[in-house]
Design a protein around this motif. Structure first.
Motif: not given
Length: 390
Positions: A337, A363, A365, A377, A379
């Motif tokens: 994060s 990734d 996201g 959070t 990522t």
């Protein structure tokens, strides 16, 4: 995604990245095709919904990459609801798991430890008789004593709640060491709350119980539980290997029988994830937590302790090096994060006992959140491959 080899600190035995690991890093098979589907994998992965559960397709790739053909021995020291050990069992490996959440231990024992299906039905009959004889549902629960998104009793019709209290008292009395009893408990935890007709509660979220909505409706426990068990047992594990789940703190001394391991594969709690004990509060309550436990027990959880000091992992890495075979691997699935690069921080600690073979990032996201903020959070997901020295 980035991939790189770390320095080889044991020149007498050159580092080799397993082919399956290289395939996972380059292809990320869980992001496409059949494995990308939310319901991919054995039906027992869906025995009970649970926040923070690793995607079975990732567990499948890690098990296939690091365990030998013909059967090996593995451990997941943060096994949660048993996703990685179950995949290991399905592939013919002996699987061990640790956790300190009673709900997670029950669910993972149901998935991982060999059982007699007829014993599951015997357990259900005993539970039904217990509830019928416990007319007042008295298990010393005090109204309003456990309340997150509303008090627990507000989620159920009063008659249904009496049955739930009776069932809770049954498991408090007899525990869930037996895998047959753990199966009944795991299935009950699944139907405890949700937004579908099988749920015992008023309408709520099936993972994190949001404040309930809708009318109170009497929903008898045993018929719904029987239907859930029938569906699970219909997908039997007739060819699976043995497994054993311990109520065990991974930071404490490990049981002697967990040794000679080909691989340790685990996904520790992410540094910046949401709080599992908060999200799973109702199932923790049913599995035995009382009001004081919600204050005291989270202090034992690594997800809480690592925010103070990552050295909480020192004893884990030391014992991993002791219990692995000479050629054994330790694989970590982590969360990165903006606040923390877990892979970098944990590798700095692990290098005292293990050598680093490979690391890469994925990734995430693009990943969906299934209607709740279940990723914190985070990522990127991080994959770290370590090996015993010598």
């Amino acid at each position: 995604m980035s991939m790189y080899l770390a320095e080889n600190s044991a020149p007498e035995r050159p580092a080799v990245v397993p082919k399956g690991w290289s395939h996972l890093a380059s292809a990320l098979p869980h992001q496409s095709g059949e494995q990308a589907k939310r319901n991919w994998g054995h039906p027992w992965h869906s025995l009970c919904s649970y926040q923070g559960k690793l995607k079975p397709a990732i567990a499948n790739s890690l098990v296939g990459a690091l365990l030998p053909q013909g059967g090996g021995r593995m451990l997941d020291p943060f096994s949660g609801v048993g996703t990685i050990p179950l995949e290991a069992r399905l592939a013919g490996h002996t699987a061990y798991g640790f956790d300190i959440s009673p709900a997670a231990v029950a669910i993972s024992r149901a998935k991982v430890q060999p059982m007699d299906p007829s014993g599951v039905w015997d357990e259900l009959d005993r539970l039904e008789k217990w509830i019928s004889l416990t007319q007042d549902g008295d298990d010393n629960h005090i109204a309003g004593s456990v309340s997150f998104n509303g008090p627990v009793e507000a989620y159920f019709h009063p008659d249904t709640f009496k049955q739930i209290l009776g069932a809770r008292a049954y498991f408090l009395e007899f525990g869930f060491d037996l895998p047959e009893r753990a199966m009944v408990l795991g299935c009950l935890l699944h139907i405890l709350h949700g937004n579908r007709p099988y749920a015992l509660s008023r309408r709520s979220h099936p993972i994190t119980p949001f404040a309930p909505t809708g009318d109170f409706e009497r929903r008898d426990l045993i018929p719904r539980l029987r239907t859930k068990i029938e569906r699970i047992l219909a997908a039997e594990l007739s060819t699976a290997a043995d497994g054993l789940i311990f109520d065990q703190d991974a930071t404490e001394a490990w049981p002697d029988e967990v040794n000679d391991l080909d691989a340790i594969i685990t996904s520790p709690p992410f540094f910046d994830s949401t709080r599992f004990y908060s999200a799973n509060w109702m199932r923790l309550w049913f599995a035995g937590w009382n009001p004081a436990d919600f204050t005291n027990q989270p202090k034992r959880f690594v997800e809480r302790r690592q925010k103070i000091d990552f050295n909480v992992y020192q004893n884990i890495f030391r014992q991993a090096a002791e219990r692995l075979k000479r050629s054994g691997y330790l694989a970590l699935h982590l969360g990165k994060s903006t606040k923390c690069d877990m892979a970098r921080d944990l590798v700095d600690i692990a290098k005292a006992d293990l050598r680093v073979i490979d690391m890469f990032d994925e990734d995430v996201g693009h990943c969906e959140s299934h209607g709740i903020r279940d990723k914190g959070t985070v990522t990127s997901h991080q994959y770290v491959l370590l090996q015993r020295r010598g």
